[in-house]
Design a protein around this motif. Sequence first.
Motif, PDB file in Angstrom:
ATOM      1  N   ASN A  33       0.823  -1.216   0.000  1.00  0.00           N
ATOM      2  CA  ASN A  33       0.000   0.000   0.000  1.00  0.00           C
ATOM      3  C   ASN A  33       0.856   1.265   0.000  1.00  0.00           C
ATOM      4  O   ASN A  33       0.542   2.245  -0.660  1.00  0.00           O
ATOM      5  CB  ASN A  33      -0.916   0.036   1.231  1.00  0.00           C
ATOM      6  CG  ASN A  33      -2.120  -0.879   1.062  1.00  0.00           C
ATOM      7  OD1 ASN A  33      -2.252  -1.536   0.022  1.00  0.00           O
ATOM      8  ND2 ASN A  33      -2.978  -0.928   2.076  1.00  0.00           N
ATOM      9  N   ARG A  34       1.923   1.225   0.774  1.00  0.00           N
ATOM     10  CA  ARG A  34       2.760   2.428   0.892  1.00  0.00           C
ATOM     11  C   ARG A  34       3.546   2.697  -0.390  1.00  0.00           C
ATOM     12  O   ARG A  34       3.844   3.844  -0.697  1.00  0.00           O
ATOM     13  CB  ARG A  34       3.696   2.305   2.101  1.00  0.00           C
ATOM     14  CG  ARG A  34       2.928   2.353   3.422  1.00  0.00           C
ATOM     15  CD  ARG A  34       3.830   2.263   4.640  1.00  0.00           C
ATOM     16  NE  ARG A  34       2.994   2.069   5.838  1.00  0.00           N
ATOM     17  CZ  ARG A  34       3.473   1.884   7.063  1.00  0.00           C
ATOM     18  NH1 ARG A  34       4.788   1.863   7.266  1.00  0.00           N
ATOM     19  NH2 ARG A  34       2.654   1.718   8.087  1.00  0.00           N
ATOM     20  N   VAL A  56      -3.502 -15.669   3.887  1.00  0.00           N
ATOM     21  CA  VAL A  56      -3.424 -16.334   2.579  1.00  0.00           C
ATOM     22  C   VAL A  56      -4.381 -15.661   1.592  1.00  0.00           C
ATOM     23  O   VAL A  56      -4.009 -15.345   0.457  1.00  0.00           O
ATOM     24  CB  VAL A  56      -3.752 -17.836   2.711  1.00  0.00           C
ATOM     25  CG1 VAL A  56      -3.775 -18.504   1.337  1.00  0.00           C
ATOM     26  CG2 VAL A  56      -2.740 -18.518   3.623  1.00  0.00           C
ATOM     27  N   VAL A  57      -5.609 -15.400   2.044  1.00  0.00           N
ATOM     28  CA  VAL A  57      -6.607 -14.752   1.182  1.00  0.00           C
ATOM     29  C   VAL A  57      -6.108 -13.374   0.758  1.00  0.00           C
ATOM     30  O   VAL A  57      -6.232 -12.969  -0.407  1.00  0.00           O
ATOM     31  CB  VAL A  57      -7.970 -14.648   1.910  1.00  0.00           C
ATOM     32  CG1 VAL A  57      -8.928 -13.746   1.147  1.00  0.00           C
ATOM     33  CG2 VAL A  57      -8.566 -16.035   2.116  1.00  0.00           C
ATOM     34  N   MET A 108      -3.954  -9.635  -3.284  1.00  0.00           N
ATOM     35  CA  MET A 108      -2.903  -8.718  -3.745  1.00  0.00           C
ATOM     36  C   MET A 108      -2.341  -9.172  -5.078  1.00  0.00           C
ATOM     37  O   MET A 108      -2.091  -8.359  -5.965  1.00  0.00           O
ATOM     38  CB  MET A 108      -1.770  -8.642  -2.708  1.00  0.00           C
ATOM     39  CG  MET A 108      -1.923  -7.476  -1.749  1.00  0.00           C
ATOM     40  SD  MET A 108      -0.466  -7.330  -0.692  1.00  0.00           S
ATOM     41  CE  MET A 108      -0.722  -8.724   0.370  1.00  0.00           C
ATOM     42  N   ALA A 109      -2.141 -10.469  -5.201  1.00  0.00           N
ATOM     43  CA  ALA A 109      -1.606 -11.013  -6.452  1.00  0.00           C
ATOM     44  C   ALA A 109      -2.555 -10.699  -7.606  1.00  0.00           C
ATOM     45  O   ALA A 109      -2.131 -10.273  -8.687  1.00  0.00           O
ATOM     46  CB  ALA A 109      -1.389 -12.515  -6.318  1.00  0.00           C
ATOM     47  N   GLU A 129      -4.845  -8.216  -7.723  1.00  0.00           N
ATOM     48  CA  GLU A 129      -4.804  -6.769  -7.956  1.00  0.00           C
ATOM     49  C   GLU A 129      -3.601  -6.367  -8.794  1.00  0.00           C
ATOM     50  O   GLU A 129      -3.658  -5.445  -9.595  1.00  0.00           O
ATOM     51  CB  GLU A 129      -4.728  -6.018  -6.620  1.00  0.00           C
ATOM     52  CG  GLU A 129      -6.003  -6.060  -5.782  1.00  0.00           C
ATOM     53  CD  GLU A 129      -5.724  -5.647  -4.328  1.00  0.00           C
ATOM     54  OE1 GLU A 129      -6.398  -6.157  -3.440  1.00  0.00           O
ATOM     55  OE2 GLU A 129      -4.803  -4.819  -4.124  1.00  0.00           O
ATOM     56  N   LEU A 130      -2.483  -7.063  -8.560  1.00  0.00           N
ATOM     57  CA  LEU A 130      -1.224  -6.680  -9.205  1.00  0.00           C
ATOM     58  C   LEU A 130      -0.945  -7.510 -10.458  1.00  0.00           C
ATOM     59  O   LEU A 130       0.115  -7.379 -11.069  1.00  0.00           O
ATOM     60  CB  LEU A 130      -0.069  -6.823  -8.205  1.00  0.00           C
ATOM     61  CG  LEU A 130      -0.163  -5.908  -6.975  1.00  0.00           C
ATOM     62  CD1 LEU A 130       0.772  -6.382  -5.878  1.00  0.00           C
ATOM     63  CD2 LEU A 130       0.158  -4.462  -7.353  1.00  0.00           C
ATOM     64  N   GLY A 131      -1.902  -8.368 -10.845  1.00  0.00           N
ATOM     65  CA  GLY A 131      -1.738  -9.183 -12.045  1.00  0.00           C
ATOM     66  C   GLY A 131      -0.581 -10.162 -11.949  1.00  0.00           C
ATOM     67  O   GLY A 131       0.172 -10.347 -12.905  1.00  0.00           O
ATOM     68  N   MET A 132      -0.423 -10.766 -10.759  1.00  0.00           N
ATOM     69  CA  MET A 132       0.679 -11.720 -10.572  1.00  0.00           C
ATOM     70  C   MET A 132       0.131 -13.134 -10.364  1.00  0.00           C
ATOM     71  O   MET A 132      -0.999 -13.314  -9.916  1.00  0.00           O
ATOM     72  CB  MET A 132       1.503 -11.329  -9.344  1.00  0.00           C
ATOM     73  CG  MET A 132       2.256 -10.013  -9.508  1.00  0.00           C
ATOM     74  SD  MET A 132       2.946  -9.500  -7.933  1.00  0.00           S
ATOM     75  CE  MET A 132       4.252 -10.704  -7.749  1.00  0.00           C
ATOM     76  N   ASP A 133       0.970 -14.122 -10.669  1.00  0.00           N
ATOM     77  CA  ASP A 133       0.601 -15.511 -10.377  1.00  0.00           C
ATOM     78  C   ASP A 133       0.650 -15.738  -8.868  1.00  0.00           C
ATOM     79  O   ASP A 133       1.453 -15.142  -8.172  1.00  0.00           O
ATOM     80  CB  ASP A 133       1.586 -16.486 -11.041  1.00  0.00           C
ATOM     81  CG  ASP A 133       1.421 -16.481 -12.555  1.00  0.00           C
ATOM     82  OD1 ASP A 133       0.308 -16.160 -13.027  1.00  0.00           O
ATOM     83  OD2 ASP A 133       2.419 -16.765 -13.248  1.00  0.00           O
TER      84      ASP A 133
END
Lengths: 342, 342
Positions: free
Chosen positions: A35-36, A326-327, A332-333, A335-339
């Motif tokens: 977030n920061r 875990v959720v 976050m993954a 939101e950030l388009g990560m696997d």
Amino acid sequence: VEEGDAHIASTVLVEADLRGIVSHGVARLRHFYVNRIRDGRIVARPQVQMLTDTPATAVIDAGGGLGHPVSHHAMSVAIQKAQDLGVGFVAVRNSNHYGIAGYYATMALDHECIGMSMTNSSPLVVPTFGRVAKLGTNPIAVAAPAGNEYPYLLDMATSTVPAGKIEVYERREEALPEGWVIDGDGEPVTNAAQAIEHRRQRAGGGHLPLGGIGELLSGHKGYGLALWVEIFCALLSGAPCAYETYASRSAGKSRPSQVSHFFGAWRVDQFRPVKEFKATMDELQRELKDAPRIEGQSRIYVPGEKEYIEKDRRAHEGIPLNQKVVVDLQMMAEELGMDFDL
Amino acid sequence: VEEGDAHIASTVLVEADLRGIVSHGVARLRHFYVNRIRDGRIVARPQVQMLTDTPATAVIDAGGGLGHPVSHHAMSVAIQKAQDLGVGFVAVRNSNHYGIAGYYATMALDHECIGMSMTNSSPLVVPTFGRVAKLGTNPIAVAAPAGNEYPYLLDMATSTVPAGKIEVYERREEALPEGWVIDGDGEPVTNAAQAIEHRRQRAGGGHLPLGGIGELLSGHKGYGLALWVEIFCALLSGAPCAYETYASRSAGKSRPSQVSHFFGAWRVDQFRPVKEFKATMDELQRELKDAPRIEGQSRIYVPGEKEYIEKDRRAHEGIPLNQKVVVDLQMMAEELGMDFDL
């Protein structure tokens, strides 16, 4: 964030989880770091600058970036100076939360050095006789090598307990012991949810320094230790003190938090042959662990031992993660388009 | 004792009385120093030897002599190394009780350095969950220069309270708070006379580390700090640990107590211009002293301030001495064939 920096930051977070210090592990990824970075309070690709560089000392400006990579660098510089000269000390300014203090102190162990690491942090701790937070929980970590036993590793907030412990009590709906937190009138707070709410609202009060309220059980010593950290981190590096850090938050603006750190390394063989030192470290530990115990206590620990035992276990059995964590990692993954694989 | 050594030892004792730390002043002259010199436990004219000498570090063997002169010398060496190189650290072994830890830390202030001083001491403190004393009260002192304000001076036993405080409570016939001392079963001792009697008889139990009994208020942190001191003093210098010092007493023999110390100095200008550092030291102190107070508290102190205020007062008004202490000093003078003027 540069891949190398990301690697160091994640290593420090996972190391906290390995050691069982879950309050400082990946559970903090979103609020303390992601977030920061997203709102600009942490600079993703900072310009790190060496401001001062003498044979035994250095001052580094972290450029407002993540605390972990610059701290890893600073501790490496301190260790290199110790290799060259016997001792080395590095102060870091304009940084952010660096995770567990002990991580950097233990970096010295591979080089037969004693390591030290300190950091200031957002204002959360009241001075003795005060009722408004002026100091951070300002941890101190010291690590020293041993032979067959685990290394000595002191890694302690200079407050009675670190901030994360209140959240643990809140989740368990347990009452806080008196001596941890006071309210804006200086009265003990035993309701964990209330303590957290006071903090959010900046309603005064705060954590007590090690030794608790007043001077009866020597709360002034914990307060003095917190100031020691403030002087070595903020005043030697030329950074704002705890009560000026994170000032941006109350103003609703997004500025770097201006946290500062201090690192040190002493080469053992500058004082005494390493082999002798380690042999006596083992003896000292055995003497303490074999000492007569209070009834009902199964063992006496040496500082760091609990965490090393936990690390050995978790390295084999894996790290149990809270389902909420875990959720959150999964979200976050996304939101950030990560696997994200479990 | 050589005149120069006697002068240093008496200066340190009087400085304790000036600062109002009467437990460490001339009241200790007989039991801690004169008696031990007379029965051979302290070597009057020791052979002090530099065992190791590197650019940034040194190890000194005190030859079993008084703690004060060798500590004054060791801190001077640390400061000289800091002048030459930026930082300096000296470990001392085979020494004796050195008086107030803060005396040596403050020697750094005249040289624009931050000073540190630590010592181990006779076994008096139990490890967390233990019920037999294994560690000394192992004080840590750190001093840092300020501008217009008093210097910062942390000078703290790593136990909840130093040994001398129990005697003060005994004289006042006051009950000890829980969290200071436990008996051989691990139960709190609140009767001061009883606590002293346990210690004399080596009946088990002892002082609690800063943070008190168990881990609830973080007694393990005080225990960890005491071990830090033990490692820097005894293990780096190659001296016995606290639990092995003063072993002679229980055997009824007269051998040196084998106390060890550690000293450090950091030159401020190796990190930041001294003037800037001092200006922010003043700001930090004013911020803390002006912070909102708990009702009924007249002021917030900075570590060392109380002692500096007392010193200013006593330097003008004189040092009030307990009548018993005066009589004892007079008797010692008679025994030793010395003049004694009040």
